[in-house]
Design a protein around this motif. Sequence first.
Motif, mmCIF file in Angstrom:
data_model
loop_
_atom_site.group_PDB
_atom_site.id
_atom_site.type_symbol
_atom_site.label_atom_id
_atom_site.label_comp_id
_atom_site.label_asym_id
_atom_site.label_seq_id
_atom_site.Cartn_x
_atom_site.Cartn_y
_atom_site.Cartn_z
ATOM 1 N N PRO A 48 0.816 -1.222 0.000
ATOM 2 C CA PRO A 48 0.000 0.000 0.000
ATOM 3 C C PRO A 48 0.844 1.264 0.000
ATOM 4 C CG PRO A 48 0.095 -0.920 2.186
ATOM 5 C CD PRO A 48 0.821 -1.889 1.286
ATOM 6 N N SER A 49 0.232 2.340 -0.453
ATOM 7 C CA SER A 49 0.888 3.652 -0.418
ATOM 8 C C SER A 49 0.901 4.177 1.016
ATOM 9 C CB SER A 49 0.121 4.633 -1.307
ATOM 10 O OG SER A 49 -1.162 4.897 -0.748
ATOM 11 N N ALA A 50 1.673 5.220 1.225
ATOM 12 C CA ALA A 50 1.727 5.861 2.540
ATOM 13 C C ALA A 50 0.356 6.409 2.923
ATOM 14 C CB ALA A 50 2.768 6.973 2.544
ATOM 15 N N GLU A 51 -0.392 6.901 1.939
ATOM 16 C CA GLU A 51 -1.714 7.453 2.214
ATOM 17 C C GLU A 51 -2.674 6.376 2.711
ATOM 18 O OE1 GLU A 51 -0.092 7.982 -0.741
ATOM 19 O OE2 GLU A 51 0.539 10.029 -0.359
ATOM 20 N N VAL A 52 -2.642 5.219 2.062
ATOM 21 C CA VAL A 52 -3.505 4.115 2.492
ATOM 22 C C VAL A 52 -3.102 3.666 3.887
ATOM 23 C CG1 VAL A 52 -4.117 1.700 2.046
ATOM 24 C CG2 VAL A 52 -4.115 3.358 0.173
ATOM 25 N N LEU A 53 -1.795 3.563 4.140
ATOM 26 C CA LEU A 53 -1.333 3.153 5.475
ATOM 27 C C LEU A 53 -1.784 4.151 6.535
ATOM 28 C CD1 LEU A 53 2.269 1.869 4.736
ATOM 29 C CD2 LEU A 53 0.255 0.506 5.348
ATOM 30 N N GLN A 54 -1.764 5.418 6.193
ATOM 31 C CA GLN A 54 -2.203 6.442 7.144
ATOM 32 C C GLN A 54 -3.690 6.272 7.455
ATOM 33 O OE1 GLN A 54 -1.690 10.527 5.876
ATOM 34 N NE2 GLN A 54 -1.564 11.206 8.003
ATOM 35 N N GLN A 55 -4.497 6.004 6.438
ATOM 36 C CA GLN A 55 -5.930 5.801 6.641
ATOM 37 C C GLN A 55 -6.191 4.562 7.495
ATOM 38 O OE1 GLN A 55 -6.392 6.880 2.101
ATOM 39 N NE2 GLN A 55 -8.329 6.110 2.871
ATOM 40 N N VAL A 56 -5.456 3.489 7.225
ATOM 41 C CA VAL A 56 -5.619 2.248 7.998
ATOM 42 C C VAL A 56 -5.186 2.481 9.446
ATOM 43 C CG1 VAL A 56 -4.803 -0.131 8.261
ATOM 44 C CG2 VAL A 56 -5.433 0.728 5.989
ATOM 45 N N ALA A 57 -4.066 3.172 9.629
ATOM 46 C CA ALA A 57 -3.577 3.456 10.984
ATOM 47 C C ALA A 57 -4.596 4.280 11.762
ATOM 48 C CB ALA A 57 -2.239 4.185 10.923
ATOM 49 N N LYS A 58 -5.173 5.261 11.109
ATOM 50 C CA LYS A 58 -6.181 6.095 11.772
ATOM 51 C C LYS A 58 -7.388 5.254 12.169
ATOM 52 C CE LYS A 58 -8.778 10.368 11.170
ATOM 53 N NZ LYS A 58 -9.080 11.493 10.269
ATOM 54 N N ALA A 59 -7.816 4.368 11.282
ATOM 55 C CA ALA A 59 -8.971 3.515 11.575
ATOM 56 C C ALA A 59 -8.669 2.552 12.723
ATOM 57 C CB ALA A 59 -9.376 2.735 10.327
ATOM 58 N N LEU A 60 -7.426 2.099 12.816
ATOM 59 C CA LEU A 60 -7.029 1.180 13.887
ATOM 60 C C LEU A 60 -6.597 1.914 15.163
ATOM 61 C CD1 LEU A 60 -4.952 -1.438 11.864
ATOM 62 C CD2 LEU A 60 -7.138 -1.839 13.036
ATOM 63 N N ARG A 61 -6.453 3.242 15.047
ATOM 64 C CA ARG A 61 -5.977 4.067 16.164
ATOM 65 C C ARG A 61 -4.585 3.628 16.620
ATOM 66 N NH1 ARG A 61 -11.713 4.299 19.201
ATOM 67 N NH2 ARG A 61 -12.657 5.829 17.825
ATOM 68 N N ILE A 62 -3.693 3.470 15.632
ATOM 69 C CA ILE A 62 -2.290 3.149 15.903
ATOM 70 C C ILE A 62 -1.420 4.152 15.158
ATOM 71 C CG2 ILE A 62 -2.719 0.685 16.301
ATOM 72 C CD1 ILE A 62 -1.652 0.149 13.479
ATOM 73 N N SER A 63 -0.130 4.102 15.405
ATOM 74 C CA SER A 63 0.821 5.016 14.795
ATOM 75 C C SER A 63 1.030 4.697 13.315
ATOM 76 C CB SER A 63 2.159 4.906 15.537
ATOM 77 O OG SER A 63 3.207 5.459 14.785
ATOM 78 N N ALA A 64 0.829 5.696 12.478
ATOM 79 C CA ALA A 64 1.088 5.515 11.045
ATOM 80 C C ALA A 64 2.574 5.263 10.817
ATOM 81 C CB ALA A 64 0.628 6.742 10.266
ATOM 82 N N GLU A 65 3.416 5.870 11.630
ATOM 83 C CA GLU A 65 4.852 5.698 11.477
ATOM 84 C C GLU A 65 5.267 4.239 11.660
ATOM 85 O OE1 GLU A 65 3.484 8.174 13.346
ATOM 86 O OE2 GLU A 65 3.972 9.836 12.009
ATOM 87 N N THR A 66 4.620 3.546 12.584
ATOM 88 C CA THR A 66 4.902 2.122 12.790
ATOM 89 C C THR A 66 4.589 1.338 11.519
ATOM 90 O OG1 THR A 66 4.430 2.302 15.154
ATOM 91 C CG2 THR A 66 4.335 0.105 14.194
ATOM 92 N N LEU A 67 3.490 1.663 10.884
ATOM 93 C CA LEU A 67 3.145 0.987 9.631
ATOM 94 C C LEU A 67 4.133 1.351 8.528
ATOM 95 C CD1 LEU A 67 -0.768 1.175 9.508
ATOM 96 C CD2 LEU A 67 0.702 -0.639 10.401
ATOM 97 N N TYR A 68 4.584 2.599 8.499
ATOM 98 C CA TYR A 68 5.561 3.014 7.495
ATOM 99 C C TYR A 68 6.859 2.226 7.633
ATOM 100 C CZ TYR A 68 2.633 7.227 6.833
ATOM 101 O OH TYR A 68 1.607 8.095 6.591
ATOM 102 N N VAL A 69 7.298 2.018 8.863
ATOM 103 C CA VAL A 69 8.521 1.233 9.101
ATOM 104 C C VAL A 69 8.320 -0.193 8.628
ATOM 105 C CG1 VAL A 69 10.041 0.272 10.881
ATOM 106 C CG2 VAL A 69 9.366 2.682 10.984
ATOM 107 N N ARG A 70 7.196 -0.795 8.995
ATOM 108 C CA ARG A 70 6.925 -2.185 8.608
ATOM 109 C C ARG A 70 6.789 -2.352 7.098
ATOM 110 N NH1 ARG A 70 5.884 -5.866 12.712
ATOM 111 N NH2 ARG A 70 5.780 -4.897 14.741
ATOM 112 N N ALA A 71 6.350 -1.290 6.419
ATOM 113 C CA ALA A 71 6.203 -1.344 4.968
ATOM 114 C C ALA A 71 7.493 -0.949 4.246
ATOM 115 C CB ALA A 71 5.065 -0.427 4.526
ATOM 116 N N GLY A 72 8.509 -0.522 4.996
ATOM 117 C CA GLY A 72 9.776 -0.134 4.379
ATOM 118 C C GLY A 72 9.795 1.288 3.866
ATOM 119 N N ILE A 73 8.828 2.095 4.260
ATOM 120 C CA ILE A 73 8.776 3.492 3.817
ATOM 121 C C ILE A 73 9.685 4.364 4.686
ATOM 122 C CG2 ILE A 73 7.276 5.518 3.554
ATOM 123 C CD1 ILE A 73 5.004 3.511 2.889
#
Length: 133
Positions: A48-73
């Motif tokens: 996913p793009s950074a934008e999609v990860l940000q939307q998912v993170a917001k929906a899950l109420r977690i840090s978008a940055e954590t998802l960015y690291v896990r996705a290699g962004i």
Amino acid sequence: MASLNVGNLGEYLREQRRTAQLSLRQLAEAAGVSNPYLSQIERGLRKPSAEVLQQVAKALRISAETLYVRAGILDEQDREELETRAAILADPSINERQKQVLLQIYDSFRKENAFDSDGGTGDAGAGAGSTEL
């Protein structure tokens, strides 16, 4: 379809979704993405793009940055810096001026330490104990 190398992003998302007690469909709706697309992300078939990860993170109420690291962004060091900044900005016990001053001090220390670690001639240790804040 072969699995992409997105670290353990999909597994992590599935775990977070289950912890939040959300179905795949509920999370997809909350994040504004399609159910099949989110399923493919969880299975490691889509990156996913950074934008999609940000939307998912917001929906899950977690840090978008954590998802960015896990996705290699982002790398881990960038995530730590962003989380430090977020913690400072979210602290209700200090006012806005104090937050900005604290961020300026944080930036100056990071620049000083980066300069020293690159073989620069900065004197990080001199007077360190004499600074009053």
